[in-house]
Design an enzyme around this catalytic site. Structure first.
Site, PDB file in Angstrom:
ATOM      1  N   CYS A 166       0.835  -1.234  -0.179  1.00  0.00           N
ATOM      2  CA  CYS A 166      -0.015   0.244   0.128  1.00  0.00           C
ATOM      3  C   CYS A 166       0.809   1.313  -0.007  1.00  0.00           C
ATOM      4  O   CYS A 166       0.202   2.353  -0.146  1.00  0.00           O
ATOM      5  CB  CYS A 166      -0.932   0.012   1.357  1.00  0.00           C
ATOM      6  SG  CYS A 166      -1.961  -1.554   1.135  1.00  0.00           S
ATOM      7  N   HIS A 299      -3.033   7.995   6.154  1.00  0.00           N
ATOM      8  CA  HIS A 299      -3.490   6.496   5.423  1.00  0.00           C
ATOM      9  C   HIS A 299      -4.761   5.895   5.835  1.00  0.00           C
ATOM     10  O   HIS A 299      -5.435   5.582   5.260  1.00  0.00           O
ATOM     11  CB  HIS A 299      -2.214   5.591   6.062  1.00  0.00           C
ATOM     12  CG  HIS A 299      -2.346   4.349   5.437  1.00  0.00           C
ATOM     13  ND1 HIS A 299      -2.143   4.180   3.884  1.00  0.00           N
ATOM     14  CD2 HIS A 299      -2.483   3.067   5.815  1.00  0.00           C
ATOM     15  CE1 HIS A 299      -2.343   2.957   3.563  1.00  0.00           C
ATOM     16  NE2 HIS A 299      -2.230   2.291   4.896  1.00  0.00           N
ATOM     17  N   HIS A 334      -9.915   1.918  -0.090  1.00  0.00           N
ATOM     18  CA  HIS A 334      -8.601   2.030   0.038  1.00  0.00           C
ATOM     19  C   HIS A 334      -8.129   1.350  -1.324  1.00  0.00           C
ATOM     20  O   HIS A 334      -8.385   0.257  -1.826  1.00  0.00           O
ATOM     21  CB  HIS A 334      -8.132   0.904   1.190  1.00  0.00           C
ATOM     22  CG  HIS A 334      -6.727   0.602   1.448  1.00  0.00           C
ATOM     23  ND1 HIS A 334      -5.698   1.469   0.697  1.00  0.00           N
ATOM     24  CD2 HIS A 334      -6.194   0.010   2.447  1.00  0.00           C
ATOM     25  CE1 HIS A 334      -4.552   1.138   1.263  1.00  0.00           C
ATOM     26  NE2 HIS A 334      -4.716   0.243   2.255  1.00  0.00           N
TER      27      HIS A 334
END
Length: 410
Positions: A166, A299, A334
């Site tokens: 990620c 995040h 996400h």
């Protein structure tokens, strides 16, 4: 952190492009952010039986993407590469590089982890007995997917792929900046792309971190993330290069940092050590103090582990000068390897537009010192005079990266 110094050439952003669940270009994404409109909904495009998990899908079929990207129906391309071509094309056009001129050394760095998995899982049963779809075997891995993207933009002198889960796209931005700083390129096209796949969705389901409801970053009741897909790219170069080419500057890429706490394969450490170190390194790279940051694009995955850990790290670094903070994954889902690039473009839009993206679905915030941004009285993103924005992207294995974007004052 007194005495911090800038350790690199002045790097600026001259172009940006994005496609994600809240828009197929920067204008659409900015409008959705301003009106606090999420793109997370029931699965529509992914061929999966798991309709119970909401996702953030790009609102285009592959056929529609081919048309938007100018790719013929019979030409080999997976969904990740299609989204990337659209986003990179928007970025290059803004930067005056729709046609790359001779004498300008331009490179491409793409962050991705899924690569061409979507077409592999669609056709793998036929690979053994038929050559009809065999061309997709070669586009499965991340590097080959990036080559598909590079083929659409003649004139690129180097092509590199980053895959760090990620934090991939954020690390692609950092690598591009370092290549420019080292004198190895004049201009870099940097970002990431990631499409949704069954393997993708099922993998996160096996980790038991998917929420059956819209995600709630930094809320006490948060129960997991919603997956998303998309692509985004930035065009970066030195300030001198931008002046020489005569193109407007969007903003500065003033600092970046990466750290790895290697705490766990998937979990973040309770003390947020990796996040703390990456943010600290970014501030030092930019020559800024914690008090100089106006807004943090977190995040903020909405998992119990990440949000607590990130909040601890932010509280530790910004004690006494806590900036506003929000997670835009409540809009896009996400987007995993693409998230660092998509959220970087969101930061650019916030700088340009003078607003802070609100943290959606928040009812009871964590008992920490952080201040999640809420919609204003009219239900819109609050206005703000922003100068420096910190953007966080944290990957599996503790590979954590932070970028700082700053208003360009000529």
């Amino acid at each position: 952190m007194a005495g911090s110094v800038v350790r690199h050439k002045p790097i600026v952003v001259t172009g940006a492009g994005v496609v994600c669940a809240i828009g197929n270009c920067k204008g659409q994404v900015a409008e959705a952010l301003r009106s606090c409109r999420s793109g997370i909904s029931t699965v529509e495009y992914l061929d999966t039986s798991h309709k119970e998990f909401p996702v953030g899908e790009v609102r285009m079929t592959n056929t529609e993407m081919r048309a938007a990207a100018g790719i013929a129906p019979g030409e080999v391309a997976n969904r990740s590469s299609l989204m990337a071509v659209i986003a990179a094309g928007e970025a290059l056009a803004q930067a005056g590089l729709a046609c790359i001129p001779e004498g300008v050394r331009v490179g491409l760095v793409t962050g991705t982890t899924v690569g061409g998995m979507d077409m592999s899982e669609r056709h793998y049963r036929s690979f053994k007995d038929s050559d009809e779809h065999a061309a997709y075997i070669a586009t499965h891995d991340c590097g080959s997917t990036n080559e598909l993207i590079a083929d659409r933009f003649p004139g690129l002198e180097m092509v590199t792929t980053v895959s760090t889960a990620c934090s991939s796209a954020a690390n692609a931005v950092m690598l591009g900046a370092n290549l420019i700083d080292a004198g190895m390129a004049d201009v870099m096209v940097v970002g990431g792309t990631e499409c949704l796949t069954r393997f993708h969705l099922n993998g996160f389901k096996s980790l038991m971190i998917l929420d059956r409801e819209p995600c709630r970053p930094f809320d006490i009741s948060r129960a997991g993330l919603n997956l998303g897909e998309g692509a985004a790219y930035l065009v970066i170069e030195t300030e001198e290069s931008a002046r020489r080419r005569g193109v407007p500057v969007v903003c500065r890429l003033s600092g970046w940092g990466n750290a790895c706490d290697a705490f766990h394969q998937t979990a973040t450490s309770a003390d947020g050590e990796g996040a703390y170190l990456s943010m600290k390194a970014a501030l030092e790279s930019a020559g800024l103090q914690p008090s100089d940051i106006d807004y943090i694009n977190a995040h903020g995955t909405s998992t119990p582990n990440n949000d607590e850990s990130e909040a601890v790290a932010v509280e530790r670094l910004f004690a006494g000068c806590m900036p506003a903070i929000s997670s835009t994954k409540s809009y896009t889902g996400h987007t995993t390897s693409a998230s660092g690039a998509i959220e970087s473009v969101i930061c650019l839009l916030a700088l340009e537009g003078g607003f802070m993206p609100a943290n959606l679905n928040l009812t009871q915030p964590l008992d920490r010192g952080i201040r999640p941004v809420m919609p204003d009285a009219a239900g819109n993103a609050p206005s703000a005079n922003l100068k420096n924005i910190l953007c966080n992207s944290f990957g599996f294995g503790g590979n954590d990266s932070s970028l700082i974007f700053s208003r360009f004052d000529d």
